[in-house]
Design a protein around this motif. Sequence first.
Motif, mmCIF file in Angstrom:
data_model
loop_
_atom_site.group_PDB
_atom_site.id
_atom_site.type_symbol
_atom_site.label_atom_id
_atom_site.label_comp_id
_atom_site.label_asym_id
_atom_site.label_seq_id
_atom_site.Cartn_x
_atom_site.Cartn_y
_atom_site.Cartn_z
ATOM 1 N N VAL A 139 0.819 -1.212 0.000
ATOM 2 C CA VAL A 139 0.000 0.000 0.000
ATOM 3 C C VAL A 139 0.852 1.261 0.000
ATOM 4 N N ILE A 140 1.924 1.288 0.807
ATOM 5 C CA ILE A 140 2.695 2.525 0.987
ATOM 6 C C ILE A 140 3.912 2.632 0.076
ATOM 7 N N SER A 141 4.181 1.615 -0.728
ATOM 8 C CA SER A 141 5.426 1.586 -1.503
ATOM 9 C C SER A 141 5.573 2.765 -2.460
ATOM 10 N N ALA A 142 4.472 3.244 -3.021
ATOM 11 C CA ALA A 142 4.539 4.341 -4.000
ATOM 12 C C ALA A 142 4.336 5.713 -3.372
ATOM 13 N N MET A 143 4.171 5.748 -2.049
ATOM 14 C CA MET A 143 3.891 7.012 -1.373
ATOM 15 C C MET A 143 5.154 7.764 -0.998
ATOM 16 N N SER A 144 5.049 9.089 -0.947
ATOM 17 C CA SER A 144 6.107 9.897 -0.346
ATOM 18 C C SER A 144 5.994 9.756 1.166
ATOM 19 N N MET A 145 6.987 10.267 1.896
ATOM 20 C CA MET A 145 6.935 10.206 3.354
ATOM 21 C C MET A 145 5.715 10.963 3.881
ATOM 22 N N THR A 146 5.425 12.111 3.290
ATOM 23 C CA THR A 146 4.273 12.898 3.720
ATOM 24 C C THR A 146 2.974 12.148 3.475
ATOM 25 N N GLU A 147 2.872 11.514 2.318
ATOM 26 C CA GLU A 147 1.674 10.732 2.013
ATOM 27 C C GLU A 147 1.522 9.555 2.969
ATOM 28 N N SER A 148 2.648 8.893 3.284
ATOM 29 C CA SER A 148 2.607 7.770 4.220
ATOM 30 C C SER A 148 2.163 8.224 5.601
ATOM 31 N N CYS A 166 13.673 15.812 -2.768
ATOM 32 C CA CYS A 166 12.798 14.800 -2.174
ATOM 33 C C CYS A 166 11.364 14.997 -2.658
ATOM 34 N N CYS A 167 10.639 13.914 -2.795
ATOM 35 C CA CYS A 167 9.246 13.974 -3.234
ATOM 36 C C CYS A 167 8.387 14.851 -2.337
ATOM 37 N N ASP A 168 8.758 14.959 -1.075
ATOM 38 C CA ASP A 168 7.972 15.791 -0.167
ATOM 39 C C ASP A 168 7.995 17.263 -0.567
ATOM 40 N N GLU A 169 8.964 17.660 -1.390
ATOM 41 C CA GLU A 169 9.007 19.049 -1.856
ATOM 42 C C GLU A 169 7.823 19.382 -2.763
ATOM 43 N N VAL A 170 7.246 18.360 -3.389
ATOM 44 C CA VAL A 170 6.083 18.593 -4.244
ATOM 45 C C VAL A 170 4.815 17.985 -3.655
ATOM 46 N N GLY A 171 4.952 17.264 -2.549
ATOM 47 C CA GLY A 171 3.788 16.758 -1.830
ATOM 48 C C GLY A 171 3.205 15.454 -2.315
ATOM 49 N N VAL A 172 3.773 14.876 -3.387
ATOM 50 C CA VAL A 172 3.287 13.592 -3.905
ATOM 51 C C VAL A 172 4.466 12.723 -4.290
ATOM 52 N N GLY A 173 4.227 11.410 -4.342
ATOM 53 C CA GLY A 173 5.267 10.480 -4.742
ATOM 54 C C GLY A 173 5.416 10.383 -6.249
ATOM 55 N N LYS A 174 6.158 9.374 -6.691
ATOM 56 C CA LYS A 174 6.489 9.254 -8.106
ATOM 57 C C LYS A 174 5.391 8.604 -8.944
ATOM 58 N N SER A 175 4.244 8.368 -8.340
ATOM 59 C CA SER A 175 3.099 7.934 -9.135
ATOM 60 C C SER A 175 2.551 9.091 -9.963
ATOM 61 N N LYS A 176 3.030 10.303 -9.651
ATOM 62 C CA LYS A 176 2.718 11.494 -10.435
ATOM 63 C C LYS A 176 4.031 12.153 -10.870
ATOM 64 N N PRO A 177 4.043 12.932 -11.960
ATOM 65 C CA PRO A 177 5.304 13.425 -12.527
ATOM 66 C C PRO A 177 5.855 14.705 -11.894
ATOM 67 N N ASP A 178 5.200 15.231 -10.866
ATOM 68 C CA ASP A 178 5.570 16.539 -10.319
ATOM 69 C C ASP A 178 7.049 16.656 -9.963
ATOM 70 N N ILE A 179 7.612 15.635 -9.328
ATOM 71 C CA ILE A 179 9.000 15.712 -8.881
ATOM 72 C C ILE A 179 9.964 15.699 -10.068
ATOM 73 N N TYR A 180 9.601 15.016 -11.143
ATOM 74 C CA TYR A 180 10.436 15.017 -12.346
ATOM 75 C C TYR A 180 10.412 16.388 -13.021
ATOM 76 N N TYR A 181 9.249 17.010 -13.039
ATOM 77 C CA TYR A 181 9.164 18.368 -13.594
ATOM 78 C C TYR A 181 10.018 19.342 -12.789
ATOM 79 N N LEU A 182 10.007 19.196 -11.466
ATOM 80 C CA LEU A 182 10.835 20.060 -10.629
ATOM 81 C C LEU A 182 12.310 19.838 -10.929
#
Length: 218
Positions: free
Chosen positions: A44-53, A135-151
């Motif tokens: 369940v938590i494998s794709a989550m960021s720390m904040t999401e978890s 870190c993914c927490d900078e965009v608030g979501v994990g890598k299931s969404k592209p936000d961190i790659y855009y950053l």
Amino acid sequence: MRKYRYAIFDMDGTLIDSMPAWRNLGCDYLKGKGIKVPENLNEVISAMSMTESASFFKKEFGIRDSSKQIISDINELIKDEYKYKIPLKPYVKEYLSNLQRNKVIMCVVTATPVELAEVVLKRLEVLSYFSFVICCDEVGVGKSKPDIYYLAIKKMGANIADTMVYEDADYAMRTAKNTGFYTIGIYDESTRKSKEEMQLLCDKYVCSFQCLLKNKTS
């Protein structure tokens, strides 16, 4: 193969052999709170960021601590692994040196807090190869969404067409591939069940960085 000017690297399971340290971390945290752990927690938590978890733990298990406190407690459980124990995966340093010689600009994009990431990469003498670590927490979501790659490409001054993404997990690879990056999958024991799917998803899939050195991918 064309030459790419930029590279985005995942860290855990890609550059460093850290996934065994994370395997039971969520379970250990919940057990420490006296909470019965569901069998599928890691899935369940494998794709989550720390904040999401942390938000998931609060909502699902009624933990009253703040998300910040939950993240701090989890980091406390694993920090010594990053400071003293987790090793670099084979041939990583040699491969990064090869990219650097070819003037490829590199960064690290990880779900692990930056302070832990920088500690382990510095200890393993590879931090200097990277322009930055985010870190993914900078965009608030994990890598299931592209936000961190855009950053990452924004910070590098790059564009998608000139950038390679290195990942070991299928959900992250799917995001990167669908976003339009050239994708390179790295085998990790923790993701062995998704190996066939990764081979279909990636532009290139290898069992180790030694294979990339032989093929001069850059």
